[in-house]
Each structure stands twice: as C-alpha cells, then as structure tokens.
Design an enzyme around this catalytic site. Sequence first.
Site, PDB file in Angstrom:
ATOM      1  N   LYS A   9       0.832  -1.203   0.000  1.00  0.00           N
ATOM      2  CA  LYS A   9       0.000   0.000   0.000  1.00  0.00           C
ATOM      3  C   LYS A   9       0.876   1.268   0.000  1.00  0.00           C
ATOM      4  O   LYS A   9       2.082   1.192   0.271  1.00  0.00           O
ATOM      5  CB  LYS A   9      -0.926  -0.033   1.224  1.00  0.00           C
ATOM      6  CG  LYS A   9      -1.927  -1.201   1.213  1.00  0.00           C
ATOM      7  CD  LYS A   9      -2.866  -1.115   2.418  1.00  0.00           C
ATOM      8  CE  LYS A   9      -3.884  -2.241   2.421  1.00  0.00           C
ATOM      9  NZ  LYS A   9      -4.867  -2.089   3.523  1.00  0.00           N
ATOM     10  N   TYR A  49     -12.164  -1.998  -3.848  1.00  0.00           N
ATOM     11  CA  TYR A  49     -12.665  -2.221  -2.493  1.00  0.00           C
ATOM     12  C   TYR A  49     -14.200  -2.151  -2.419  1.00  0.00           C
ATOM     13  O   TYR A  49     -14.747  -1.936  -1.337  1.00  0.00           O
ATOM     14  CB  TYR A  49     -12.037  -1.221  -1.524  1.00  0.00           C
ATOM     15  CG  TYR A  49     -10.648  -1.640  -1.042  1.00  0.00           C
ATOM     16  CD1 TYR A  49     -10.463  -2.807  -0.302  1.00  0.00           C
ATOM     17  CD2 TYR A  49      -9.526  -0.872  -1.321  1.00  0.00           C
ATOM     18  CE1 TYR A  49      -9.206  -3.196   0.149  1.00  0.00           C
ATOM     19  CE2 TYR A  49      -8.258  -1.256  -0.867  1.00  0.00           C
ATOM     20  CZ  TYR A  49      -8.119  -2.416  -0.133  1.00  0.00           C
ATOM     21  OH  TYR A  49      -6.878  -2.802   0.323  1.00  0.00           O
ATOM     22  N   ARG A  85      -1.666 -14.515   3.845  1.00  0.00           N
ATOM     23  CA  ARG A  85      -2.451 -13.923   4.948  1.00  0.00           C
ATOM     24  C   ARG A  85      -1.697 -14.093   6.276  1.00  0.00           C
ATOM     25  O   ARG A  85      -1.634 -13.173   7.091  1.00  0.00           O
ATOM     26  CB  ARG A  85      -3.831 -14.588   5.059  1.00  0.00           C
ATOM     27  CG  ARG A  85      -4.726 -14.445   3.846  1.00  0.00           C
ATOM     28  CD  ARG A  85      -5.360 -13.113   3.693  1.00  0.00           C
ATOM     29  NE  ARG A  85      -6.218 -12.744   4.803  1.00  0.00           N
ATOM     30  CZ  ARG A  85      -6.863 -11.585   4.866  1.00  0.00           C
ATOM     31  NH1 ARG A  85      -6.742 -10.685   3.891  1.00  0.00           N
ATOM     32  NH2 ARG A  85      -7.614 -11.291   5.893  1.00  0.00           N
ATOM     33  N   ASN A 112      -1.933  -0.104   7.051  1.00  0.00           N
ATOM     34  CA  ASN A 112      -1.405  -1.406   7.480  1.00  0.00           C
ATOM     35  C   ASN A 112      -0.561  -2.080   6.402  1.00  0.00           C
ATOM     36  O   ASN A 112      -0.376  -3.288   6.407  1.00  0.00           O
ATOM     37  CB  ASN A 112      -2.518  -2.304   8.027  1.00  0.00           C
ATOM     38  CG  ASN A 112      -3.577  -2.614   6.999  1.00  0.00           C
ATOM     39  OD1 ASN A 112      -3.496  -2.156   5.864  1.00  0.00           O
ATOM     40  ND2 ASN A 112      -4.568  -3.407   7.373  1.00  0.00           N
ATOM     41  N   HIS A 115      -1.927  -5.567   1.412  1.00  0.00           N
ATOM     42  CA  HIS A 115      -3.202  -6.247   1.160  1.00  0.00           C
ATOM     43  C   HIS A 115      -2.895  -7.633   0.620  1.00  0.00           C
ATOM     44  O   HIS A 115      -1.940  -7.804  -0.147  1.00  0.00           O
ATOM     45  CB  HIS A 115      -4.020  -5.473   0.119  1.00  0.00           C
ATOM     46  CG  HIS A 115      -5.184  -6.270  -0.418  1.00  0.00           C
ATOM     47  ND1 HIS A 115      -6.405  -6.301   0.208  1.00  0.00           N
ATOM     48  CD2 HIS A 115      -5.275  -7.119  -1.482  1.00  0.00           C
ATOM     49  CE1 HIS A 115      -7.207  -7.130  -0.458  1.00  0.00           C
ATOM     50  NE2 HIS A 115      -6.551  -7.626  -1.484  1.00  0.00           N
ATOM     51  N   GLU A 126      -9.207 -10.599  -7.933  1.00  0.00           N
ATOM     52  CA  GLU A 126      -8.234  -9.523  -7.703  1.00  0.00           C
ATOM     53  C   GLU A 126      -7.027  -9.638  -8.641  1.00  0.00           C
ATOM     54  O   GLU A 126      -6.512  -8.616  -9.106  1.00  0.00           O
ATOM     55  CB  GLU A 126      -7.788  -9.543  -6.236  1.00  0.00           C
ATOM     56  CG  GLU A 126      -8.934  -9.139  -5.310  1.00  0.00           C
ATOM     57  CD  GLU A 126      -8.543  -9.135  -3.839  1.00  0.00           C
ATOM     58  OE1 GLU A 126      -7.404  -9.516  -3.494  1.00  0.00           O
ATOM     59  OE2 GLU A 126      -9.392  -8.730  -3.019  1.00  0.00           O
TER      60      GLU A 126
HETATM   61  P1  GDP Z   1      -7.659  -7.294   5.524  1.00  0.00           P
HETATM   62  O1  GDP Z   1      -8.222  -8.419   4.675  1.00  0.00           O
HETATM   63  O2  GDP Z   1      -6.806  -7.790   6.669  1.00  0.00           O
HETATM   64  O3  GDP Z   1      -6.919  -6.254   4.700  1.00  0.00           O
HETATM   65  O4  GDP Z   1      -8.881  -6.553   6.239  1.00  0.00           O
HETATM   66  P2  GDP Z   1     -10.381  -6.205   5.745  1.00  0.00           P
HETATM   67  O5  GDP Z   1     -10.699  -6.894   4.455  1.00  0.00           O
HETATM   68  O6  GDP Z   1     -11.278  -6.410   6.904  1.00  0.00           O
HETATM   69  O7  GDP Z   1     -10.320  -4.632   5.499  1.00  0.00           O
HETATM   70  C1  GDP Z   1      -9.720  -4.086   4.338  1.00  0.00           C
HETATM   71  C2  GDP Z   1      -8.844  -2.922   4.732  1.00  0.00           C
HETATM   72  O8  GDP Z   1      -9.671  -1.884   5.258  1.00  0.00           O
HETATM   73  C3  GDP Z   1      -7.830  -3.194   5.853  1.00  0.00           C
HETATM   74  O9  GDP Z   1      -6.617  -3.745   5.393  1.00  0.00           O
HETATM   75  C4  GDP Z   1      -7.632  -1.842   6.476  1.00  0.00           C
HETATM   76  O10 GDP Z   1      -6.648  -1.067   5.781  1.00  0.00           O
HETATM   77  C5  GDP Z   1      -8.972  -1.178   6.270  1.00  0.00           C
HETATM   78  N1  GDP Z   1      -9.734  -1.240   7.520  1.00  0.00           N
HETATM   79  C6  GDP Z   1     -10.350  -2.322   8.071  1.00  0.00           C
HETATM   80  N2  GDP Z   1     -10.945  -2.000   9.238  1.00  0.00           N
HETATM   81  C7  GDP Z   1     -10.681  -0.667   9.439  1.00  0.00           C
HETATM   82  C8  GDP Z   1     -11.020   0.259  10.442  1.00  0.00           C
HETATM   83  O11 GDP Z   1     -11.697  -0.074  11.448  1.00  0.00           O
HETATM   84  N3  GDP Z   1     -10.582   1.542  10.269  1.00  0.00           N
HETATM   85  C9  GDP Z   1      -9.851   1.937   9.184  1.00  0.00           C
HETATM   86  N4  GDP Z   1      -9.445   3.208   9.071  1.00  0.00           N
HETATM   87  N5  GDP Z   1      -9.514   1.083   8.210  1.00  0.00           N
HETATM   88  C10 GDP Z   1      -9.917  -0.202   8.328  1.00  0.00           C
END
Ligand code: GDP
Length: 141
Positions: A9, A49, A85, A112, A115, A126
């Site tokens: 990212k 997304y 993952r 973070n 992805h 994807e």
């Molecule tokens: P991943 O599969 O671990 O990337 O997580 P998810 O699919 O649940 O969420 C996608 C992305 O959205 C995450 O990698 C984070 O960057 C972002 N995200 C998820 N939850 C939060 C949150 O509570 N706050 C914010 N700001 N970003 C979030």
Amino acid sequence: MELTLSIIKPDGVRRNLVGKIFSQIEESGLRIAATRMIHLSRREAEQFYAVHKERPFYGELVESMTTGPVVVSVLEGANAIARYRDLMGATDPKKAAAGTIRATHAVSIGENTVHGSDAVDTAKHEVGFFFAGTEIVNRAK
Ligand code: GDP
C-alpha cells in the site's frame, strides 16, 4: 500451485519498504510471479474495495489507497492465499503476530502496509483486476 494478489500500500511504498517486504515474501517461500508499480485512481480504488462500500471506513480506505503509488504483485505457491495472509498478520497491527509484515511495518489499521486476497474466488477476481491481459511471466516451472 495457487495464485494470490499482494498490494504494498502507499504507506509501505512511501517509507521505502518495497525491498524489505519482497524479502519477507521470498524468504517465506512464496514466488513473485508478476509485479508492477501503479498509482490508483479514486475510481480504481473504489472498484477494488467495492465489497467494503457499506463499511464506515470505506471513504478513508479509498482515500489512503490513492495517496501514492502501490506495488501490485501476483504471488505463487502451494496454499499461497493462506500463507500470505499468515505472513501479513492481523488487519490491526497491534494484534498482528511478531515477525509478520504488519507487526514489523504497519502504522495503524488504516495504514497497514499490505493487502492480500482472502479466498480462492477473491484471489481470482483480484489477480484479474490488475493483471488481466498481462502474462504472468515468472510462474514456477
Ligand atoms: P484485511 O483483509 O486484513 O486487509 O482486512 P479487511 O478486508 O477487513 O479490510 C480491508 C482494509 O480496510 C484493511 O486492510 C484496512 O486497511 C482497512 N480497515 C479495516 N478496518 C478498518 C477500520 O476499522 N478503520 C480503518 N481506518 N480502516 C480499516
């Protein structure tokens, strides 16, 4: 052999972490089968997304993904989706296991650093999103 999509990212690219993250990927035994650097448009980030459209953080997520270039890669290996993952660690870096990419490098849940696809169907979608029409040139023999 399974394929998965990785994105370094903007926060990772901005902080010069591409090489370090590629090392973690390669040292884990996953293979970088294809890669390129791009700057996502707002529309592309929104489309990528789209599954999170109803989530409260969607706007922030789309915004952060467009702040600078990203490195999109196709990773290959046995069970590549689950292995990547595991290597990334939990979404919230505070909860990520020691040694994972997010525990090592992530700033916050919003920034973070990486992805990775979360299932076979999303990985297919994807990889196609970024690499349709592109030859995956570095497949294992
Ligand atoms: P991943 O599969 O671990 O990337 O997580 P998810 O699919 O649940 O969420 C996608 C992305 O959205 C995450 O990698 C984070 O960057 C972002 N995200 C998820 N939850 C939060 C949150 O509570 N706050 C914010 N700001 N970003 C979030």
